[in-house]
Design an enzyme around this catalytic site. Structure first.
Site, PDB file in Angstrom:
ATOM      1  N   HIS A  96       6.451   9.665   2.242  1.00  7.78           N
ATOM      2  CA  HIS A  96       5.334   8.963   1.739  1.00  7.78           C
ATOM      3  C   HIS A  96       5.778   7.801   0.543  1.00  7.78           C
ATOM      4  CE1 HIS A  96       5.220  11.611  -2.033  1.00  7.78           C
ATOM      5  NE2 HIS A  96       5.588  12.614  -1.047  1.00  7.78           N
ATOM      6  N   ASP A  98       3.952   6.746  -1.958  1.00 11.54           N
ATOM      7  CA  ASP A  98       3.123   6.949  -3.296  1.00 11.54           C
ATOM      8  C   ASP A  98       3.655   7.938  -4.067  1.00 11.54           C
ATOM      9  OD1 ASP A  98       1.864   8.682  -1.131  1.00 11.54           O
ATOM     10  OD2 ASP A  98       0.422   9.158  -2.753  1.00 11.54           O
ATOM     11  N   GLU A 157      -0.183  10.262   0.274  1.00 17.15           N
ATOM     12  CA  GLU A 157       0.180  11.655   0.613  1.00 17.15           C
ATOM     13  C   GLU A 157      -0.179  12.619  -0.695  1.00 17.15           C
ATOM     14  OE1 GLU A 157       2.086  15.352   0.909  1.00 17.15           O
ATOM     15  OE2 GLU A 157       2.305  14.132  -0.745  1.00 17.15           O
TER      16      GLU A 157
END
Ligand SMILES: [Zn+2]
Length: 397
Positions: A96, A98, A157
């Site tokens: 992910h 983020d 995520e």
């Protein structure tokens, strides 16, 4: 926990020769680019700038790359060592983009080295795994391996997994490695979860006229007692890698003022599920619990609603991919790979649900979602080696 004593076991290609090896240089770049999930912190930049950087990094190296944005401003970035094609296997490496918020972290975007530790927000969770994936993909491209190594850098995520859910809408792969932190063990299972809102309906009345009201908060009490009983009974339902299933009360709210009998109490609970437990199982279990409470109190008016659920994940330890990744870890670290279950939930559940053999693998560190976050530099280097070696083994298969 597997720890590298030093870099002696690393292959010659990853020994720092002149400054940082590529994976560490790249990781430092990724850390400097803020990618805080805006659903967690509205001031967060989201995944856009990081996806754009990775796209540029990849295309400059001759890799195929694209940023996939559905218009939400929450893009995924896809990088390929070579385009997937019939007759060659596809290995998905997923991470992910983020991070959680920067709040309370000192110099969160300034990568800082201390011994074997690289500090900064997102180093451990999980820009190190992402950097290792990208470098493994680059090496597969340079070596012209007959395997399509596809890196998916996905959005969100840390909140609602928007990116992974888009990814799996149209995903084909022969194997997948999700590079969340596993301390260089092979993660083959994790729990799922079900969030439920339980609403107890009462009847408002003046505090001086209790006979006219039904106290929704007091009526919630027996439900909490039953939840504690359920907690106890779940302790006997144990998965060999994941331990027991569990339930807990997460949030409770109700009432308006001291002198009024409350007409509503809202209780949110979370049930962590084992790989053999479905949402329907959990809903039936709770329905039975609430029915027992109603049977004991004819005045109890309660409803329950599932508000979010995520599946558990389990890959057979006999899966070829587990042996491939285990062998690659032994090659890189000189130790037998441990095959384990992870305590956390991850996007791996969505990929595994498609029937794609899936494991988790990432370097050691500390401080995911915490004030001080770091990742092991030597294990980040080793992780890139392991991912490349696994790709090589799958290509040869
Ligand atoms: Zn993560």
């Amino acid at each position: 926990m597997t720890k590298l004593p030093d870099t002696a076991g690393l292959s010659p290609t990853t020994q720092p020769v002149d400054g940082d090896p590529e994976v560490i240089r790249l990781l430092k770049e990724l850390v400097t680019i803020e990618s805080v999930n805006p659903a967690l912190d509205p001031t967060g930049a989201g995944e856009g700038p990081l996806a754009a950087y990775i796209h540029q990094w990849a295309t400059e190296r001759g890799l195929t790359a694209r940023v996939e944005d559905d218009g939400s401003g929450r893009p995924n970035v896809i990088v390929e060592s070579r385009p997937p094609a019939p007759g060659i296997p596809t290995l998905l490496l997923c991470g992910h983009l983020d991070t959680v918020s920067l709040a309370s972290v000192t110099d969160p975007l300034l990568p800082r080295v201390e011994g074997d530790r690289l500090y900064g927000r997102g180093t451990y969770d999980m820009k190190a795994g992402l950097a290792a994936s990208l470098v493994a993909c680059q090496r597969a491209h340079e070596a012209d391996l007959p395997v399509s190594v596809v890196v998916a850098g996905v959005a969100d995520e840390e909140h609602a997994s928007l990116g992974a859910q888009r990814l799996v809408e149209n995903l084909q792969a022969d194997a997948a490695i999700v590079c969340e932190p596993t301390e260089m063990t092979v993660g083959i299972a994790h729990k799922g979860f079900v969030w439920t809102d339980i609403e107890v309906h009462g009847l408002a009345a003046h505090g001086s006229r209790p006979e006219l009201g039904v106290d929704a908060i007091v009526k919630t009490g027996p439900i909490l007692v039953e939840l504690e009983r359920l907690t106890e009974s779940l302790k006997s339902r144990v998965h060999p890698l994941l331990g027991p299933a569990s339930v807990h009360a997460s949030v409770i709210s109700g009432g308006v003022e001291a002198s009024t009998i409350p007409d509503r109490c809202l209780l949110t609970i979370e049930r962590r599920t084992l790989p053999d437990e479905s949402v329907a199982d959990v809903e039936a279990e709770l329905a039975a619990l609430l029915q027992a409470c109603r049977d004991a109190d004819s005045q109890l008016n309660v409803t329950a609603r599932t508000v979010l659920h995520r599946p558990p994940m389990q890959t057979s330890p006999d899966e070829h991919l587990v042996a491939v990744v285990g062998d690659a870890i032994r090659d890189a670290l000189g130790v037998e790979a441990e095959v384990v279950g992870m305590s956390y939930w991850a996007d791996s559940a969505f990929i595994s649900a498609l029937g794609i053999p899936t494991v988790l693998l990432g370097p050691s560190g500390e401080g995911a979602h915490a004030e001080v976050e770091w990742v092991s530099i030597s294990e980040t280097i080793a992780c890139a080696d392991v991912l490349y070696t696994a790709a090589e083994a799958l290509a040869a298969a």
